[in-house]
Design a protein around this motif. Sequence first.
Motif, mmCIF file in Angstrom:
data_model
loop_
_atom_site.group_PDB
_atom_site.id
_atom_site.type_symbol
_atom_site.label_atom_id
_atom_site.label_comp_id
_atom_site.label_asym_id
_atom_site.label_seq_id
_atom_site.Cartn_x
_atom_site.Cartn_y
_atom_site.Cartn_z
ATOM 1 N N PRO A 21 -42.558 25.079 -1.201
ATOM 2 C CA PRO A 21 -41.556 25.579 -0.265
ATOM 3 C C PRO A 21 -40.247 26.006 -0.932
ATOM 4 O O PRO A 21 -39.559 26.878 -0.418
ATOM 5 N N PHE A 31 -34.087 32.026 -5.262
ATOM 6 C CA PHE A 31 -33.993 31.706 -3.825
ATOM 7 C C PHE A 31 -33.532 32.873 -2.966
ATOM 8 O O PHE A 31 -33.065 32.681 -1.847
ATOM 9 N N PHE A 87 -42.826 38.413 1.245
ATOM 10 C CA PHE A 87 -43.059 39.154 2.489
ATOM 11 C C PHE A 87 -41.785 39.777 3.053
ATOM 12 O O PHE A 87 -41.843 40.584 3.956
ATOM 13 N N ILE A 90 -34.615 23.429 3.895
ATOM 14 C CA ILE A 90 -34.521 23.775 2.486
ATOM 15 C C ILE A 90 -34.556 25.289 2.291
ATOM 16 O O ILE A 90 -34.727 25.788 1.181
ATOM 17 N N CYS A 101 -36.811 27.463 3.005
ATOM 18 C CA CYS A 101 -38.058 27.912 2.381
ATOM 19 C C CYS A 101 -38.630 29.151 3.039
ATOM 20 O O CYS A 101 -39.509 29.790 2.482
ATOM 21 N N GLU A 102 -38.174 29.476 4.226
ATOM 22 C CA GLU A 102 -38.642 30.651 4.962
ATOM 23 C C GLU A 102 -40.063 30.506 5.491
ATOM 24 O O GLU A 102 -40.652 31.483 5.952
ATOM 25 N N LEU A 103 -40.648 29.319 5.418
ATOM 26 C CA LEU A 103 -42.018 29.197 5.923
ATOM 27 C C LEU A 103 -42.056 29.410 7.426
ATOM 28 O O LEU A 103 -43.017 29.954 7.967
ATOM 29 N N ALA A 152 -40.073 31.414 9.047
ATOM 30 C CA ALA A 152 -39.967 32.856 9.248
ATOM 31 C C ALA A 152 -41.312 33.522 8.988
ATOM 32 O O ALA A 152 -41.701 34.475 9.650
ATOM 33 N N TRP A 153 -42.020 32.967 7.987
ATOM 34 C CA TRP A 153 -43.312 33.530 7.631
ATOM 35 C C TRP A 153 -44.325 33.313 8.768
ATOM 36 O O TRP A 153 -45.127 34.188 9.079
ATOM 37 N N TYR A 212 -34.724 34.596 10.666
ATOM 38 C CA TYR A 212 -34.244 35.187 9.420
ATOM 39 C C TYR A 212 -33.616 34.087 8.571
ATOM 40 O O TYR A 212 -32.725 33.371 9.036
ATOM 41 N N VAL A 213 -34.108 33.945 7.340
ATOM 42 C CA VAL A 213 -33.589 32.905 6.461
ATOM 43 C C VAL A 213 -33.267 33.523 5.106
ATOM 44 O O VAL A 213 -34.009 34.359 4.607
ATOM 45 N N GLU A 214 -32.151 33.111 4.545
ATOM 46 C CA GLU A 214 -31.882 33.431 3.147
ATOM 47 C C GLU A 214 -31.595 32.126 2.434
ATOM 48 O O GLU A 214 -30.683 31.398 2.835
ATOM 49 N N GLY A 215 -32.358 31.853 1.401
ATOM 50 C CA GLY A 215 -32.144 30.627 0.652
ATOM 51 C C GLY A 215 -30.892 30.716 -0.200
ATOM 52 O O GLY A 215 -30.360 31.790 -0.436
ATOM 53 N N GLN A 241 -31.080 32.090 10.990
ATOM 54 C CA GLN A 241 -30.873 32.659 12.318
ATOM 55 C C GLN A 241 -32.178 32.676 13.103
ATOM 56 O O GLN A 241 -33.232 32.970 12.545
#
Lengths: 840, 215
Positions: free
Chosen positions: A110, A239, A244, B55, B57-59, B61-62, B70-73, B93
């Motif tokens: 992750p 990060f 995708f 964290i 991770c955008e999972l 969002a995926w 919408y995620v930006e790490g 978001q």
Amino acid sequence: MTDVAKKTDTVTLTIDGIEVTAEKGELVIRVAERMGIAIPRFCDHPLLAPAGACRQCLVDIEGQRKPVASCTQTVAEGMVVKTQLTSEVAAKAQGGVMELLLANHPLDCPTCDKGGECPLQNQAMTNGRADSRFKEHKREYEKPIHISSQVLLDRERCILCQRCTRFSEEIAGDKFIDLMDRSSGEQINVYRDDFFGGEGTGDGQAGDGEGDVPFNSYFSGNTIQICPVGALTGEQYRFRARPFDLVSTPTACEHCAAGCSMRADHRRGKVLRRLAGDDPAVNEEWNCDKGRWGFQYQTADDRIMTPLLRDARTGELREASWSEALLAAAEGLTAARGNGGVGVLAGGRLTVEDAYAYAKFARLALGTNDIDFRARPLSAEEADFLAASVAGVSDVTYEDVENAPSAVIVGLEPEDECPILFLRLRKGHTRKKLQVTAVAPFLSRGFEKLGAALVPATPGDEARLLAGDPAVAAALAAPGALLIVGERLATVPGALSAAAALGARTGARLAWVPRRAGDRGAIDAGCLPNLLPGGRPVSDPAARAEISLAWDTEAGKLPTAPGRDTDAIVAAAAAGQLGGLLVAGVDPSDLADPRLAEQALDAAGFVVSLELRHSAVTRRADVVLPVAPAAEKSGTYLNWEGRLRSFETVLPTTAMTDGRVLEAIAALIPSNHPAAAQETTKGISLGTGDVMAIRRELGTMPPTRSARSVAPAVAATALPGTGEHEAVLATWRQAIDQGSLLEGDDVLAGTARPPVVRISRALAAGLGVIDGDAVTVATDRGAITLPAEVTRELPPHVVWLPTNSPGSTIGRSLGVTAGAVVRLTAGRPGPVLASSEVTA
Amino acid sequence: MGTFTGSFKGFGVTFAHMFRKVVTTDYPFTPPTPAPRYHGRHILNRHPDGLEKCIGCELCAWACPADAIYVEGANNTDEERYSPGERYAGIYQINYARCIFCGLCIEACPTRSLTMSNEYELARDSRQDLIFTKKELLAPLLPGMEQPPHPMRLGGTDKDYYLGALDNPGTSVGAERAPWSESGTEDAATAVDADARPETAGTLRRPGQSAKEAV
Ligand code: SF4
Ligand code: SF4
Ligand code: SF4
Ligand code: SF4
Ligand code: FES
């Protein structure tokens, strides 16, 4: 039965029950790949030597007691191979290897940058077990450690496939990372003091401890790209996104003349990373760190977004509308045209299409041949050489370089100045028979990695060596030998003449390697005072007639006299003889005399600057027009081979190409031809607004029938004498330096080679300095102080400095170019010179 | 005649209903309580010391079929730490103009950072307001929690957080029914009783009426 003669260089084998013919020596995994059978693998890479390090590619081969690694096993006649698709044994072996690889692999997916495009993730899903039997504590390392300012290493994730170390050793020749320690503690790391009993700092960051050697290879980014897990990651992309999120666009690198193909990934209107593209003919699958990471300039804070106009009242630049700025530019240029003329400094970063627009604009709208793309020290001899031996020629390719028996390199440090050419040379040297001869002041790191033989040259002496050195002549005697000359030879009188003559005499093919991506294209597009587009000599009436026809203007309208080159334009402007200057992305500090160039910009009556970011030119310009960076336009570069590197828009924005802006200005400039005098309101139609239109126009231009001009024959000059504590200056630009496209990119700058002053042993003894002592190099204009590095092969009276690195800006601080005589003193400069010292 | 009995028949239905259980709710004066596992608006939960569980991770969002997240790490540093470990969500978001409340994001979340509350009053009067950011989504600081950024208080490494999460889950457990989750996470646990429940869009009570009276 007819006796069919069996080719001896092929064998027939069976893979998964399908009979297949393969070349002798081919690897089983490659043959399977060709058949569409995917065998899982990690360490195998088609461009690296087989290693058999990960054991993931095990297959069952009949007659072998145990499963065999298909990435190291070559095919044999009658071999019967069964992959995981048809053999339980192979499937079980692969599953077992996967389970072992995962035993110590952390559950980082992750947070790991590789997640979503990770070969380990993917193959664990396709070929792994659903659950793990490993319940014990996993091996732990300190989480990511910086092995350079740009590259991070997470040893917990590493599966020890050694792709990174093999790349660094086999391809780049930078053995900065290696396998360290033994058994379960075996790990990839950089060479650190603590591994060899030293103290080390223990904070995990390379380069801080005394004996630590950080991973400062120019090619380090490739290891990140080929690492099959997320063990190696880059600071810049860390990060930032998931695969995708990204939209990928194939593109070409805008930095150097190597012409790498690349892939740019963007998200939400911003390029987040660039990867090396796969182009076997050019960059294979590699690129250099400058191309990979040097794209921050596109989003820099000082990017110019609106046209700027110098306010008559305040004397300051103010924002203006496009129509106002274009009109001001057109009026100013029209007035300047009638008042001494306008010089065009096109710079070396233009696409072929944009360069062509400048060439056409200069001739049609400004009525002048005062146009030059060379933003660096240059000579008239060079312009003649380019016309005679470079324009329109593409004789030598990367493949030729790889297969040549011998190559003589003059005026070029390939690793610094054309990194991918360096990789090809190295491939030829390590895998084939290429013998490199370097005519250079000393064997640089790059030349050492090429196993080059040195013909020691004091800067300025290259012409004599090319004309008469027996070692050079001997190296070029073999059929297929290459003579590779760099753009720096321009400053050596007679050197390019001698190179052309030597090529003709020995039959060796000649390649001219410039430094910037747009240099080669600008020649063919006609951005030279003596050349029209297509390598047509200005002085040839037939050539001018061809261009008149192509441009649909009356013959005789094109300016006939060869124009001024960059130096002459700058000198004329400084002397107040030019009415105006049109400057594309040129940084005055790159020119032979930056101070004079700035004076010229100040003295010129009217300056139009087409720029991306604020610069020394925009500060002095009357009209500043923003143009699109490479990512926001389509275009073409010509690399040093003369190969077209076309690319399409990565980010569609409203930013305009130089060609489109020039077309808009030209439309407002009245034609100055007498025949058109009566209809002065009608502007000039340039037709360069659309990249496709330019490509069509260039594509339909017939090849010239005018004769190629003859190579120059300039005599070599004698070397200047040097007194005590004086030396001849040798210098070139390091790959990662203070170039304007890299400015502000601190992470990348952290991997640059530290600037040093290299002095010969004789000079060191004379000055009483050893490695690391401060040495000051001075001219009447200023001084540069850097730590000394005593360099064995340097001729006795030669000193080397990087041209444009932190603390060493030759043009600006010293006001000289290579071959000049400079004074040396030990230590820092005294009070007189200290005031003119720029940085230390 | 037929007309006469016919109308009685019709009224019969009406009369019969007068003695059945009322299904009309007095919304918005008395918002009904949904089922315990109702899929309402999301919550980004916290560790017991206040650090964010997300964290970045955008999972989620995926996993989202509606592309609502919408995620930006971003990179945690020792000086500025928002979550245990290396990575946190710099931007997070959820667009409620898109979300279909399927809950796939909750299944995808590896840290049990993302959960769904029972809150359903999500009408807003602009599209912009329908995009909830970390400000709206983060669980409130319960007693004992500290506003990040701050160092890890529960142990030396992120492992201490994740292994300990089974017994000490922070705001994740019961987030669906936690009092604060009913009324927007910005307002902390103070809003326990229904009267103190702040009015969200469309929940104006009649003047002088308590939430109980409205039943
Ligand atoms: S760092 Fe990556 S490429 Fe290097 S050995 Fe480990 S897994 Fe392989
Ligand atoms: S070698 Fe040159 S063209 Fe290739 S990536 Fe580097 S700078 Fe770009
Ligand atoms: S509930 Fe479903 S639609 Fe809504 S954000 Fe989660 S995954 Fe997307
Ligand atoms: S909410 Fe969960 S799944 Fe989404 S980014 Fe955060 S940690 Fe990942
Ligand atoms: S791929 Fe064959 S051993 Fe790694």
